[in-house]
Design a protein around this motif. Sequence first.
Motif, PDB file in Angstrom:
ATOM      1  N   LEU A  65       0.772  -1.347  -0.121  1.00 35.30           N
ATOM      2  CA  LEU A  65       0.049   0.143  -0.027  1.00 35.30           C
ATOM      3  C   LEU A  65       0.937   1.364   0.138  1.00 35.30           C
ATOM      4  O   LEU A  65       0.716   2.393  -0.519  1.00 35.30           O
ATOM      5  CB  LEU A  65      -0.653  -0.243   1.216  1.00 35.30           C
ATOM      6  N   ARG A  66       1.903   1.324   0.872  1.00 37.33           N
ATOM      7  CA  ARG A  66       2.845   2.618   0.733  1.00 37.33           C
ATOM      8  C   ARG A  66       3.440   2.649  -0.675  1.00 37.33           C
ATOM      9  O   ARG A  66       3.509   3.887  -1.043  1.00 37.33           O
ATOM     10  CB  ARG A  66       3.996   2.159   1.955  1.00 37.33           C
ATOM     11  N   HIS A  72       1.504   6.952  -6.944  1.00 34.92           N
ATOM     12  CA  HIS A  72       0.144   8.266  -7.042  1.00 34.92           C
ATOM     13  C   HIS A  72       0.750   9.567  -6.791  1.00 34.92           C
ATOM     14  O   HIS A  72       0.706  10.318  -7.526  1.00 34.92           O
ATOM     15  CB  HIS A  72      -0.997   7.769  -6.198  1.00 34.92           C
ATOM     16  N   GLN A  73       1.714   9.731  -5.725  1.00 36.89           N
ATOM     17  CA  GLN A  73       1.934  10.859  -5.354  1.00 36.89           C
ATOM     18  C   GLN A  73       3.296  11.292  -6.173  1.00 36.89           C
ATOM     19  O   GLN A  73       3.125  12.527  -6.535  1.00 36.89           O
ATOM     20  CB  GLN A  73       2.676  10.760  -3.752  1.00 36.89           C
ATOM     21  N   SER A  74       4.124  10.546  -6.565  1.00 41.37           N
ATOM     22  CA  SER A  74       5.037  10.804  -7.524  1.00 41.37           C
ATOM     23  C   SER A  74       4.441  11.235  -8.716  1.00 41.37           C
ATOM     24  O   SER A  74       4.914  12.174  -9.661  1.00 41.37           O
ATOM     25  CB  SER A  74       5.948   9.597  -7.790  1.00 41.37           C
ATOM     26  N   GLN A  75       3.444  10.416  -9.229  1.00 45.68           N
ATOM     27  CA  GLN A  75       2.782  10.629 -10.467  1.00 45.68           C
ATOM     28  C   GLN A  75       2.128  12.340 -10.526  1.00 45.68           C
ATOM     29  O   GLN A  75       2.441  13.016 -11.368  1.00 45.68           O
ATOM     30  CB  GLN A  75       1.710   9.695 -10.995  1.00 45.68           C
ATOM     31  N   ALA A  76       1.441  12.501  -9.203  1.00 45.07           N
ATOM     32  CA  ALA A  76       0.863  14.002  -9.222  1.00 45.07           C
ATOM     33  C   ALA A  76       1.871  14.861  -9.068  1.00 45.07           C
ATOM     34  O   ALA A  76       1.584  16.010  -9.512  1.00 45.07           O
ATOM     35  CB  ALA A  76      -0.057  13.683  -7.919  1.00 45.07           C
ATOM     36  N   THR A  77       3.001  14.629  -8.448  1.00 48.31           N
ATOM     37  CA  THR A  77       3.946  15.745  -8.079  1.00 48.31           C
ATOM     38  C   THR A  77       4.914  15.894  -9.014  1.00 48.31           C
ATOM     39  O   THR A  77       5.807  16.838  -9.172  1.00 48.31           O
ATOM     40  CB  THR A  77       4.547  15.704  -6.681  1.00 48.31           C
ATOM     41  N   LEU A  80      10.432  12.326  -7.148  1.00 50.03           N
ATOM     42  CA  LEU A  80      10.846  10.898  -6.474  1.00 50.03           C
ATOM     43  C   LEU A  80      10.185  11.020  -5.006  1.00 50.03           C
ATOM     44  O   LEU A  80      10.455  11.819  -4.172  1.00 50.03           O
ATOM     45  CB  LEU A  80      12.376  11.030  -6.643  1.00 50.03           C
ATOM     46  N   ILE A  81       9.653   9.780  -4.520  1.00 51.68           N
ATOM     47  CA  ILE A  81       9.193   9.923  -3.357  1.00 51.68           C
ATOM     48  C   ILE A  81      10.104   8.659  -2.586  1.00 51.68           C
ATOM     49  O   ILE A  81      10.038   7.472  -3.045  1.00 51.68           O
ATOM     50  CB  ILE A  81       7.623   9.081  -3.298  1.00 51.68           C
ATOM     51  N   GLN A  82      10.694   9.137  -1.728  1.00 52.36           N
ATOM     52  CA  GLN A  82      11.424   8.084  -1.013  1.00 52.36           C
ATOM     53  C   GLN A  82      10.624   7.484   0.073  1.00 52.36           C
ATOM     54  O   GLN A  82       9.489   7.903   0.598  1.00 52.36           O
ATOM     55  CB  GLN A  82      12.524   8.973  -0.111  1.00 52.36           C
ATOM     56  N   LEU A  83      10.727   6.079   0.250  1.00 49.26           N
ATOM     57  CA  LEU A  83      10.240   5.050   0.953  1.00 49.26           C
ATOM     58  C   LEU A  83      10.940   4.859   2.189  1.00 49.26           C
ATOM     59  O   LEU A  83      11.949   4.570   2.149  1.00 49.26           O
ATOM     60  CB  LEU A  83       9.646   3.750   0.235  1.00 49.26           C
TER      61      LEU A  83
END
Length: 83
Positions: A65-66, A72-77, A80-83
């Motif tokens: 889920l994360r 989704h967040q990366s696509q919207a902004t 790169l989203i770090q996990l």
Amino acid sequence: GEIHWDNTNGKVKVFNQSKGTWQTINPPRKFERNDLFLKQMQHFRNVASGKNTPLCSFEDGIRALRIALAVHQSQATGKLIQL
């Protein structure tokens, strides 16, 4: 690299970025898409009745889920989203 799975015919395409080439992998000869869903339902029933243990843990579900939310967040902004 990149991986694309065609849900309708079961073919997988793999892109090797360093070589700049695509490889197509065909599904097994007797591949039936519906079998994926039937096997998943049977496994769920077996877990619910205590015959089997889950193939993925609760923690696996949280991680998945994360990752999905980060996509989704990366696509919207566009970042790169770090996990």
